[in-house]
Scaffold this motif. Structure first.
Motif, mmCIF file in Angstrom:
data_model
loop_
_atom_site.group_PDB
_atom_site.id
_atom_site.type_symbol
_atom_site.label_atom_id
_atom_site.label_comp_id
_atom_site.label_asym_id
_atom_site.label_seq_id
_atom_site.Cartn_x
_atom_site.Cartn_y
_atom_site.Cartn_z
ATOM 1 N N LEU A 1 0.772 -1.043 -0.100
ATOM 2 C CA LEU A 1 -0.134 -0.099 0.057
ATOM 3 C C LEU A 1 0.824 1.086 0.018
ATOM 4 N N LEU A 2 2.088 1.226 0.828
ATOM 5 C CA LEU A 2 2.853 2.282 0.733
ATOM 6 C C LEU A 2 3.604 2.715 -0.627
ATOM 7 N N LYS A 3 3.910 1.449 -1.556
ATOM 8 C CA LYS A 3 4.177 1.630 -2.736
ATOM 9 C C LYS A 3 3.286 2.420 -3.665
ATOM 10 N N LEU A 4 2.141 1.944 -3.578
ATOM 11 C CA LEU A 4 0.889 2.431 -4.062
ATOM 12 C C LEU A 4 0.604 4.023 -4.102
ATOM 13 N N LYS A 5 0.705 4.233 -2.780
ATOM 14 C CA LYS A 5 0.655 5.780 -2.308
ATOM 15 C C LYS A 5 1.882 6.390 -2.981
ATOM 16 N N TYR A 6 2.991 6.223 -2.969
ATOM 17 C CA TYR A 6 4.114 6.716 -3.604
ATOM 18 C C TYR A 6 3.842 6.765 -5.072
ATOM 19 N N ARG A 7 3.218 5.775 -5.658
ATOM 20 C CA ARG A 7 3.114 5.776 -7.133
ATOM 21 C C ARG A 7 1.934 6.927 -7.462
ATOM 22 N N ILE A 8 1.058 7.078 -6.503
ATOM 23 C CA ILE A 8 0.002 8.174 -6.848
ATOM 24 C C ILE A 8 0.595 9.427 -6.572
ATOM 25 N N ASN A 9 1.485 9.668 -5.598
ATOM 26 C CA ASN A 9 2.406 10.961 -5.273
ATOM 27 C C ASN A 9 3.188 11.195 -6.579
ATOM 28 N N ASP A 10 3.660 10.115 -7.303
ATOM 29 C CA ASP A 10 4.776 10.258 -8.446
ATOM 30 C C ASP A 10 3.853 10.848 -9.945
ATOM 31 N N ALA A 11 2.719 10.329 -9.899
ATOM 32 C CA ALA A 11 1.659 10.618 -10.786
ATOM 33 C C ALA A 11 1.376 12.147 -10.647
ATOM 34 N N TYR A 12 0.908 12.394 -9.379
ATOM 35 C CA TYR A 12 0.566 13.788 -9.299
ATOM 36 C C TYR A 12 1.769 14.670 -9.547
ATOM 37 N N ILE B 1 -4.404 10.900 -14.443
ATOM 38 C CA ILE B 1 -5.548 10.761 -15.405
ATOM 39 C C ILE B 1 -6.601 11.990 -15.126
ATOM 40 N N ASP B 2 -6.958 12.157 -13.914
ATOM 41 C CA ASP B 2 -7.745 13.300 -13.592
ATOM 42 C C ASP B 2 -7.398 13.823 -12.030
ATOM 43 N N TYR B 3 -8.407 14.461 -11.585
ATOM 44 C CA TYR B 3 -8.006 15.049 -10.259
ATOM 45 C C TYR B 3 -8.442 14.308 -8.777
ATOM 46 N N THR B 4 -8.900 13.019 -9.347
ATOM 47 C CA THR B 4 -9.458 11.871 -8.457
ATOM 48 C C THR B 4 -8.054 11.186 -7.707
ATOM 49 N N ASN B 5 -7.030 11.784 -8.071
ATOM 50 C CA ASN B 5 -5.814 10.984 -7.100
ATOM 51 C C ASN B 5 -5.687 11.768 -5.844
ATOM 52 N N LYS B 6 -6.358 12.763 -5.477
ATOM 53 C CA LYS B 6 -6.308 12.996 -3.787
ATOM 54 C C LYS B 6 -7.127 12.133 -3.050
ATOM 55 N N SER B 7 -8.354 11.955 -3.809
ATOM 56 C CA SER B 7 -9.366 10.660 -3.081
ATOM 57 C C SER B 7 -8.495 9.547 -3.211
ATOM 58 N N ASP B 8 -7.974 9.006 -4.105
ATOM 59 C CA ASP B 8 -7.147 7.668 -4.348
ATOM 60 C C ASP B 8 -6.323 7.756 -3.181
ATOM 61 N N LEU C 1 -9.390 -4.430 -1.433
ATOM 62 C CA LEU C 1 -8.339 -5.150 -2.353
ATOM 63 C C LEU C 1 -8.540 -5.002 -3.776
ATOM 64 N N GLU C 2 -9.752 -4.990 -4.095
ATOM 65 C CA GLU C 2 -10.247 -4.869 -5.528
ATOM 66 C C GLU C 2 -10.011 -3.563 -6.097
ATOM 67 N N GLU C 3 -10.455 -2.577 -5.313
ATOM 68 C CA GLU C 3 -10.258 -1.236 -5.607
ATOM 69 C C GLU C 3 -8.602 -0.855 -5.615
ATOM 70 N N CYS C 4 -7.691 -1.373 -4.843
ATOM 71 C CA CYS C 4 -6.426 -1.465 -5.133
ATOM 72 C C CYS C 4 -5.932 -1.928 -6.095
ATOM 73 N N ASN C 5 -6.464 -2.951 -6.626
ATOM 74 C CA ASN C 5 -5.897 -3.488 -7.944
ATOM 75 C C ASN C 5 -6.204 -2.547 -9.227
ATOM 76 N N LYS C 6 -7.229 -2.003 -9.069
ATOM 77 C CA LYS C 6 -7.828 -1.086 -10.123
ATOM 78 C C LYS C 6 -6.865 0.255 -9.930
ATOM 79 N N TRP D 1 -3.828 0.455 -8.903
ATOM 80 C CA TRP D 1 -2.384 -0.258 -9.495
ATOM 81 C C TRP D 1 -2.511 -0.009 -11.097
ATOM 82 N N SER D 2 -3.550 -0.331 -11.448
ATOM 83 C CA SER D 2 -3.745 -0.313 -13.079
ATOM 84 C C SER D 2 -3.782 1.094 -13.582
ATOM 85 N N LYS D 3 -4.535 1.837 -12.679
ATOM 86 C CA LYS D 3 -4.715 3.419 -13.221
ATOM 87 C C LYS D 3 -3.585 4.094 -13.253
ATOM 88 N N TYR D 4 -2.622 3.708 -12.240
ATOM 89 C CA TYR D 4 -1.244 4.433 -11.941
ATOM 90 C C TYR D 4 0.225 3.709 -12.283
#
Length: 76
Positions: A17-28, A34-41, A64-69, A71-74
């Motif tokens: 989950l930490l890796k996912l959080k940092y990937r979202i940060n990197d995308a921002y 993709i859009d401004y939903t990354n804050k809520s993600d 967990l399924e949402e987390c998989n989505k 991962w694909s998004k970012y």
């Protein structure tokens, strides 16, 4: 970022989950979001991390399924 750059945790779920959080940060930061939903993600992922660390509550199948989505998004 490389995997070595991420903060590692003794709980493997929190580590992922930490890796996912940092990937979202990197995308921002790189304006590749993709859009401004990354804050809520990011808030969603942080909430899961807090639940695991402080409440010792494992994520549900739906979470967990949402987390998989996410991962694909970012994905790089």
């Amino acid at each position: 970022m490389k995997d070595e750059d991420y903060i590692h945790d003794s709980n493997p779920i929190v580590g992922k989950l930490l890796k996912l959080k940092y990937r979202i940060n990197d995308a921002y930061r790189n304006n590749t979001a993709i859009d401004y939903t990354n804050k809520s993600d990011k808030e969603f992922v942080i909430g899961l991390i807090n639940n695991i660390r402080h409440r010792e509550q494992d994520p549900s199948k739906i979470q967990l399924e949402e987390c998989n989505k996410l991962w694909s998004k970012y994905a790089d």
